[in-house]
Design an enzyme around this catalytic site. Structure first.
Site, PDB file in Angstrom:
ATOM      1  N   ARG A 265       0.800  -1.228   0.000  1.00 37.23           N
ATOM      2  CA  ARG A 265       0.000   0.000   0.000  1.00 37.23           C
ATOM      3  C   ARG A 265       0.833   1.279   0.000  1.00 37.23           C
ATOM      4  NH1 ARG A 265      -2.695  -3.857   1.795  1.00 37.23           N
ATOM      5  NH2 ARG A 265      -0.683  -4.357   2.674  1.00 37.23           N
ATOM      6  N   THR A 266       1.797   1.361   0.890  1.00 38.16           N
ATOM      7  CA  THR A 266       2.500   2.640   1.075  1.00 38.16           C
ATOM      8  C   THR A 266       3.266   2.997  -0.193  1.00 38.16           C
ATOM      9  OG1 THR A 266       2.699   2.046   3.393  1.00 38.16           O
ATOM     10  CG2 THR A 266       4.015   3.906   2.634  1.00 38.16           C
TER      11      THR A 266
ATOM     12  N   LYS B 173      26.051  -4.152  -1.978  1.00 33.07           N
ATOM     13  CA  LYS B 173      27.518  -4.161  -2.116  1.00 33.07           C
ATOM     14  C   LYS B 173      28.177  -3.475  -0.924  1.00 33.07           C
ATOM     15  CE  LYS B 173      26.814  -3.248  -7.011  1.00 33.07           C
ATOM     16  NZ  LYS B 173      26.972  -2.150  -7.972  1.00 33.07           N
TER      17      LYS B 173
ATOM     18  N   ARG C  50      11.265   3.830   3.241  1.00 29.85           N
ATOM     19  CA  ARG C  50      10.936   2.877   4.318  1.00 29.85           C
ATOM     20  C   ARG C  50      12.215   2.130   4.664  1.00 29.85           C
ATOM     21  NH1 ARG C  50       5.874  -1.162   4.523  1.00 29.85           N
ATOM     22  NH2 ARG C  50       4.949   0.854   5.047  1.00 29.85           N
TER      23      ARG C  50
ATOM     24  N   HIS D  68       5.204   5.838  11.518  1.00 29.18           N
ATOM     25  CA  HIS D  68       4.679   5.703  10.156  1.00 29.18           C
ATOM     26  C   HIS D  68       3.738   6.901   9.942  1.00 29.18           C
ATOM     27  CE1 HIS D  68       3.450   4.048   6.433  1.00 29.18           C
ATOM     28  NE2 HIS D  68       3.131   2.811   6.788  1.00 29.18           N
TER      29      HIS D  68
HETATM   30  N1   CP Z   1      -0.067  -0.039   5.963  1.00 25.37           N
HETATM   31  C1   CP Z   1       1.100  -0.299   5.354  1.00 25.37           C
HETATM   32  O1   CP Z   1       2.137   0.294   5.678  1.00 25.37           O
HETATM   33  O2   CP Z   1       1.022  -1.256   4.380  1.00 25.37           O
HETATM   34  P1   CP Z   1       2.242  -1.739   3.483  1.00 25.37           P
HETATM   35  O3   CP Z   1       3.231  -2.415   4.403  1.00 25.37           O
HETATM   36  O4   CP Z   1       1.659  -2.676   2.464  1.00 25.37           O
HETATM   37  O5   CP Z   1       2.865  -0.522   2.860  1.00 25.37           O
END
Ligand code: CP
Length: 306
Positions: A51-52, A80, A101, A129
């Site tokens: 999603r993110t 590397k 991320r 998050h």
């Molecule tokens: N909610 C969320 O962070 O989903 P993903 O890990 O799929 O990005």
């Protein structure tokens, strides 16, 4: 450091949160705009995501920008031995914005300190998050008609759940009442218990999701028990099925109560809940697109007009 970097939800004032939610409403009405023409966003995902990453990339595409990046760090020069410092320095030569991320807590803040372009934290380990929190706030406001004076029950992995940690801080301005439901092994860390106490946020703690708790809840925030955060498989096995929400358990719920979940789910929400009026998690994920369009415009100082 770029002042528009967003590594933690507590960088945002109440006024700014509400402004971003209003911008997201504009994007819900009209998601396709020309605001990013000629701009490049880099998505650097050192941890898996559906999603993110895809909603951020869709947001850039719908704003007519371009996306570069990787969804698997093994395909980058990290494999590397290149450091995060050098990776961020390099990508800053190519892009106007980095959405990142990372599995290490504090990685996004560190990245923001080594570059002049804005960084948006798309999740750093068990820490924060913030873009998820903004879409959670958007979804709460949409379903409840406002953000104030709500009872929010958080269920499952409250220890490693970065969406839980960010949402506690994001709700601080809006007089929430929290009920935290988890096994001892996945209890809310002391840091966040203390945060609630210091900010005079009323809290309750339970090991069980009882009918009485469901009856007083406005938002039931379910979370996945995250296998990837455990170092011991036996510990995971002991708690993995702690909470499974079924449709029949929602009988005492208020008409207006809604079930949210950052997703992905494993088994903590049974499929029969999907068909009830209480299920909001798929729309919640859809709201992520509009909120992330707003966050990208904020990061790049792009005014959003109708
Ligand atoms: N909610 C969320 O962070 O989903 P993903 O890990 O799929 O990005």
């Amino acid at each position: 450091m770029n002042q528009n970097s967003l590594y933690s939800i507590n960088q945002l004032s109440e006024e700014e949160i509400l402004r971003i939610l209003d911008m997201a409403e504009c994007f819900e009405r009209q998601p396709n705009r020309d605001f990013l023409q000629g701009r490049v966003a880099a998505t650097l995902f050192f941890e898996p995501s559906t999603r993110t990453r895809l909603s951020f990339e869709t947001a850039v595409n719908r704003l007519r920008g371009r996306v570069i990046g990787f969804s698997d760090a093994r395909a980058s020069s990290t494999s590397k031995g290149e450091s995060l410092h050098d990776t961020i320095k390099m990508v800053s030569n190519y892009a106007d914005l980095i959405i990142m991320r990372h599995f290490l807590e504090g990685a996004a803040k560190y990245a923001s300190e080594v570059t002049e372009i804005p960084i948006i934290n798309a999740g750093d380990g068990a820490n924060q998050h913030p873009s998820q929190t903004m879409l959670d706030l958007y979804s709460i406001r949409r379903t409840q008609g406002g953000l104030e004076d709500l009872t929010i029950t958080m269920v499952g992995d409250l220890r490693f759940g970065r969406t839980v940690h960010s949402l506690i801080e994001g709700m601080n301005y809006f007089r929430p009442h929290f009920i935290f439901v988890s096994p001892d092994m996945l209890a809310l860390p002391a840091e966040y218990r203390d945060y609630c106490d210091e900010h005079h946020i009323p809290t309750e703690y339970s090991h069980e999701l009882t009918p009485e708790i469901i009856a007083q809840t406005d938002i039931l925030y379910m979370t996945r028990i995250q296998r990837e955060r455990f170092t011991d498989d036996e510990d995971y096995e002991a708690v993995k099925d702690s909470f499974i929400l079924r449709a029949d358990m929602l009988r005492p719920a208020k008409e207006t109560m809604r079930v949210l979940h950052p997703l992905p789910r494993v088994n903590e929400i049974a499929m029969d809940v999907d068909k009830t009026k209480y299920a909001y998690y798929f729309t919640q994920a859809q709201n992520g697109l509009y909120v992330r369009e707003a966050l990208i415009c904020r990061a790049l100082n792009i005014p959003v007009t109708e």
